[in-house]
Design a protein around this motif. Structure first.
Motif, PDB file in Angstrom:
ATOM      1  N   TYR B  91       0.837  -1.202   0.000  1.00  0.00           N
ATOM      2  CA  TYR B  91       0.000   0.000   0.000  1.00  0.00           C
ATOM      3  C   TYR B  91       0.869   1.248   0.000  1.00  0.00           C
ATOM      4  O   TYR B  91       1.792   1.376   0.798  1.00  0.00           O
ATOM      5  CB  TYR B  91      -0.911  -0.037   1.230  1.00  0.00           C
ATOM      6  CG  TYR B  91      -1.791   1.174   1.440  1.00  0.00           C
ATOM      7  CD1 TYR B  91      -2.407   1.827   0.374  1.00  0.00           C
ATOM      8  CD2 TYR B  91      -2.034   1.658   2.728  1.00  0.00           C
ATOM      9  CE1 TYR B  91      -3.237   2.917   0.587  1.00  0.00           C
ATOM     10  CE2 TYR B  91      -2.862   2.739   2.950  1.00  0.00           C
ATOM     11  CZ  TYR B  91      -3.464   3.368   1.879  1.00  0.00           C
ATOM     12  OH  TYR B  91      -4.272   4.441   2.098  1.00  0.00           O
ATOM     13  N   PRO B  93       0.010   5.045   0.575  1.00  0.00           N
ATOM     14  CA  PRO B  93      -1.027   6.053   0.852  1.00  0.00           C
ATOM     15  C   PRO B  93      -0.686   7.378   0.170  1.00  0.00           C
ATOM     16  O   PRO B  93       0.405   7.529  -0.378  1.00  0.00           O
ATOM     17  CB  PRO B  93      -0.968   6.221   2.373  1.00  0.00           C
ATOM     18  CG  PRO B  93       0.005   5.223   2.882  1.00  0.00           C
ATOM     19  CD  PRO B  93       0.842   4.779   1.742  1.00  0.00           C
ATOM     20  N   VAL B 109      11.605   4.600   7.286  1.00  0.00           N
ATOM     21  CA  VAL B 109      10.266   4.545   6.699  1.00  0.00           C
ATOM     22  C   VAL B 109      10.121   3.284   5.856  1.00  0.00           C
ATOM     23  O   VAL B 109       9.131   2.559   5.966  1.00  0.00           O
ATOM     24  CB  VAL B 109       9.991   5.797   5.834  1.00  0.00           C
ATOM     25  CG1 VAL B 109       8.664   5.660   5.099  1.00  0.00           C
ATOM     26  CG2 VAL B 109       9.984   7.046   6.691  1.00  0.00           C
ATOM     27  N   GLN B 156      11.147  12.867  -3.940  1.00  0.00           N
ATOM     28  CA  GLN B 156      11.931  11.883  -3.190  1.00  0.00           C
ATOM     29  C   GLN B 156      11.091  11.231  -2.098  1.00  0.00           C
ATOM     30  O   GLN B 156      11.193  10.029  -1.846  1.00  0.00           O
ATOM     31  CB  GLN B 156      13.171  12.546  -2.583  1.00  0.00           C
ATOM     32  CG  GLN B 156      14.206  12.918  -3.639  1.00  0.00           C
ATOM     33  CD  GLN B 156      15.229  13.914  -3.119  1.00  0.00           C
ATOM     34  OE1 GLN B 156      15.032  14.574  -2.107  1.00  0.00           O
ATOM     35  NE2 GLN B 156      16.343  14.032  -3.825  1.00  0.00           N
ATOM     36  N   PHE B 161       8.027   6.415  -0.171  1.00  0.00           N
ATOM     37  CA  PHE B 161       6.756   5.748   0.096  1.00  0.00           C
ATOM     38  C   PHE B 161       6.586   4.511  -0.786  1.00  0.00           C
ATOM     39  O   PHE B 161       6.105   3.472  -0.343  1.00  0.00           O
ATOM     40  CB  PHE B 161       5.608   6.726  -0.151  1.00  0.00           C
ATOM     41  CG  PHE B 161       4.891   7.123   1.112  1.00  0.00           C
ATOM     42  CD1 PHE B 161       5.532   7.074   2.338  1.00  0.00           C
ATOM     43  CD2 PHE B 161       3.575   7.537   1.081  1.00  0.00           C
ATOM     44  CE1 PHE B 161       4.876   7.428   3.498  1.00  0.00           C
ATOM     45  CE2 PHE B 161       2.905   7.893   2.240  1.00  0.00           C
ATOM     46  CZ  PHE B 161       3.551   7.837   3.436  1.00  0.00           C
ATOM     47  N   ARG B 164       8.762   1.711   0.351  1.00  0.00           N
ATOM     48  CA  ARG B 164       8.203   1.012   1.508  1.00  0.00           C
ATOM     49  C   ARG B 164       7.236  -0.084   1.049  1.00  0.00           C
ATOM     50  O   ARG B 164       7.240  -1.195   1.584  1.00  0.00           O
ATOM     51  CB  ARG B 164       7.480   2.003   2.421  1.00  0.00           C
ATOM     52  CG  ARG B 164       6.897   1.355   3.650  1.00  0.00           C
ATOM     53  CD  ARG B 164       6.292   2.346   4.597  1.00  0.00           C
ATOM     54  NE  ARG B 164       5.088   2.956   4.059  1.00  0.00           N
ATOM     55  CZ  ARG B 164       4.279   3.751   4.759  1.00  0.00           C
ATOM     56  NH1 ARG B 164       4.583   4.046   6.009  1.00  0.00           N
ATOM     57  NH2 ARG B 164       3.214   4.266   4.218  1.00  0.00           N
TER      58      ARG B 164
END
Lengths: 463, 266
Positions: B91, B93, B109, B156, B161, B164
């Motif tokens: 996922y 977000p 992260v 960046q 994200f 991750r």
């Protein structure tokens, strides 16, 4: 010392005594100082998570909701024939109503359209009011006034005894250990709770654990700091820690240190000046440390930010000077249809190029020559060094690339573009410059300096 | 509206579909946000979710991920409910959904993508960091691993994200506007990465805003405006007519919605 402080001087026991207290040599105060220091460390750590979860005020609602619990616990203890002033019993009562208060905040938020802050305001005052009412009723019970229940409101560290210390020690050690154990989970919860939920973590459970730790610290801190000021113990060290570090583990360490320092110094000073309660002194010391951190913090303190701003200002000044020199050379040689090369320019002309005062220009030239950007200068002419000329060419190129970008992509009229370009070009990094090159320049000319898209006019006095 | 029905695929719940949505309705405080969604997404496709603001694109993703309660209907991931197959799902977000001032590094992260695998109370080990670093490398920002996240540019941050989600090593990815407010270089890098994932047989469901790049980026599109206006291969579904229905038909839908609510009360 001024006469108004005369009271204190009579109480002030002298420096050797003060040193004894601070260094825990004095038996009477050792327990108190150790307890508040421990509490400070633990609340700094757990407060950091509370702050990062953006639930700072939840601690406030919780602590205020503890008051009726203390009163009720006292009534129950007495009713069952026990001694009313049994600390673990009283604190258990505090814990129960404290958590009940938080539960009600969550319930109000989830079932109505009220936001957290309004829900907390309502619940906090209801519970605190109820607590005060119960305390009032208690005054008529035998032994109640002697139990010193009102100390839980403002805190009275000096009333702590050895068994209290053992209790506080146990709880703080547990709280610190559990929060270290859940470090990974808490970081995930605080940073991105919906991602946590999608990867299989129960956000509700994690929030409950965090809240339980906060509640535990709040409840054991009531006696020393009081329920009104405990929120400062939770939040101030954590907020101050943020000025010193950009790393979460670092923040926990800093918050622990700052919280511990507040507890240690605050309780020590209070022991020396019995008129001043420990709770208020701890908060004052903590706030002092916060102020210090806010100004001097080496990650995001005010001085650090001011220093960065100053550096940028210098860089902007230097780049303006170099670009002006380059543009003058360019204009001179364009008449002879030659590419710009390093040559001397007139200071007078430079001054007219931008709206510089003579003093400012002199200052800029001095600064640039300190950086070896200028080979020689006198009152009339100035000549850049090789390094300076290279920097001037690069600066001019970035400026023009940015101007071109604004004209072609942001629809800004060429006549307005110089001013807009000025504000951004100084922060262009190599990645951004490459991106500009890729968008704006033909491959074969990618090293050349594009021509200015607008007329370069001299802004000084018209000749 | 009748004409749209033929564009709606019938959901079958076969385990071969990475994502099968059946009769899904989601409501926020009794106001429906998405209605009666029926979808079967085939494996190995880049799927764009397109629609105007307030069409329920993010809500659709969140409902698939069990982040918002469903009023009715169900969602199957490879034939199972989300909770059973969540380790097949990655996922991303919306970037604005978190506080980028948070005191952690880019690598921290990305490592979060592995927390689900690591499990309760166990520490992050060096092999996990290696996977995270590899994910950062795949989005081209490995050199920024130790940077605090507020010091990263918007593009960046978006890459971090996505890294991750890559670290989750999933089969089905949900991405909420990964191209919103990123630079051109990041957009290119992300598109290449999505194509890589597709070529490995993975499925990506991506909320997207820029209509001009839809045909270029996506094999499949879902045109959404509170309900599925059309869904299917981009060439057949991404038509002027369907776009008009998606972006121009909001008013009629609202009328219909309020009428349905009235009927519900009877």
């Amino acid at each position: 010392m001024i006469p108004a402080l005369g009271n204190f001087i009579t109480e002030w026991a002298g420096w050797p005594e003060a040193l004894d207290v601070l260094l825990l040599q004095n038996y009477n105060t050792r327990l108190v100082v150790l307890s508040t220091t421990l509490l400070g460390i633990a609340s700094g750590i757990i407060g950091s998570f509370l702050l990062l979860r953006k639930r700072s005020l939840m601690g406030d609602a919780l602590s205020h909701a503890c008051l009726p619990g203390i009163g009720l616990a006292f009534i129950i203890l007495v009713a069952f024939g026990g001694e009313g002033k049994y600390l673990p019993g009283l604190l258990l009562g505090a814990l129960v109503t404290g958590l009940l208060g938080v539960g009600m905040v969550i319930a109000v938020r989830n079932t109505t359209r009220l936001k957290d802050d309004a829900a907390m305001g309502v619940v906090l005052s209801v519970f605190f009011g109820l607590g005060i009412a119960i305390m009032g009723l208690l005054q008529k019970m035998p032994g109640a006034s002697a139990a010193g229940l009102e100390h839980f409101i403002y805190g009275k560290a000096a009333s702590m005894v050895l068994s209290d210390f053992g209790f506080i020690l146990t709880i703080t050690v547990i709280v610190i250990a559990v929060s270290m154990l859940f470090l990974k989970e808490f970081v995930l919860l605080c940073f991105d709770d919906s991602f946590a939920a999608t990867s299989g973590w129960s956000v509700t459970l994690l929030d409950m654990i965090l809240l339980l730790l906060v509640a535990a610290i709040t409840v054991v801190g009531l006696q020393a700091v009081g329920l009104i000021l405990i929120i400062a113990f939770l939040i101030t060290p954590a907020a101050a820690a943020r000025f010193w570090t950009d790393d979460l583990r670092g923040m926990l360490v800093w918050a622990g240190i700052l919280g511990g320092l507040s507890g240690w110094i605050g309780a020590s000073v209070s022991a020396l000046l019995p008129n001043l309660p420990a709770g208020s002194l701890i908060v004052l010391v903590g706030s002092g440390l916060f102020l210090f951190s806010m100004i001097f913090g080496n990650a995001r303190g005010i001085l650090k930010r001011y220093w960065k701003h100053l550096k940028l200002k210098r860089k902007v000044g230097r780049q303006h000077l170099l670009r002006s020199v380059f543009e003058i050379i360019e204009a001179e040689l364009r008449g002879e249809s030659r590419e710009p090369v390093n040559m001397a320019v007139s200071v007078d002309r430079l001054q007219k190029h931008r709206t510089w005062t003579p003093k400012r220009l002199h200052h800029l030239i001095k600064a640039a020559s300190k950086e070896d950007h200028i080979e020689s200068f006198d009152a009339h002419t100035l000549r850049l060094s090789e390094a300076g000329f290279g920097e001037a060419a690069r600066t001019t190129r970035n400026h023009r690339l940015w101007e071109l970008y604004l004209i072609s992509y942001a629809d800004i009229a060429p006549s307005h573009v110089d001013r807009d370009a000025d504000s951004v070009e100084h922060i262009l990094n190599p990645d951004m410059v490459r991106e500009l090159e890729a968008r704006l320049l033909q491959k074969e000319s990618s090293l050349a300096i594009p021509r200015s898209p607008h007329q370069i006019e001299e802004k000084g006095v018209t000749p | 509206m009748q004409a749209n029905l033929e564009n709606r695929p019938i959901a079958t719940h076969e385990a071969s579909y990475p994502l099968a949505i059946h009769d899904l309705t989601v409501a926020y405080s009794r106001k429906p946000v998405i209605w009666d969604i029926d979808l079967d997404i085939p494996e190995g496709k880049l799927v764009g979710v397109i629609g105007p603001n307030g069409a329920g694109k993010s809500t659709l993703l969140k409902a698939c991920l069990d982040l918002v309660p469903k009023a009715s209907g169900d969602v199957r991931i490879y034939g199972q409910i989300y909770r059973k197959n969540r380790n097949l799902v990655g996922y991303v977000p919306q970037r604005e959904s978190v506080d980028w001032d948070f005191p952690i590094s880019a690598l921290d992260v990305v490592t979060m993508g592995l927390y689900g695998n690591i499990g309760w109370l166990k520490p992050v080990r060096s092999q996990h960091k290696a996977i995270a670093l590899d994910a950062l490398d795949r989005v081209g920002v490995a050199q920024l691993a130790d940077r605090q996240i507020s010091q990263l540019s918007g593009g960046q941050q978006q890459r971090v994200f996505i890294a991750r989600a890559l670290a989750q090593q999933a089969q089905l990815y949900f991405m909420d506007e990964p191209f919103a407010a990123v630079d051109a270089a990041t957009e290119r890098a992300v598109v290449e990465l999505l194509q890589d994932l597709r070529n490995q047989g993975k499925t990506c469901v991506v909320v997207h805003h820029d209509l001009s790049t839809v045909t270029q980026y996506f094999d499949w599109v879902i045109l959404l405006n509170m309900r599925v206006v059309a869904a299917g291969p981009t060439q057949t579904v991404f038509t002027q007519e369907n776009l008009h229905k998606t972006y121009g038909g909001k008013l009629t839908l609202l009328v219909e919605a309020s009428e349905a609510l009235k009927n519900l009360g009877k």
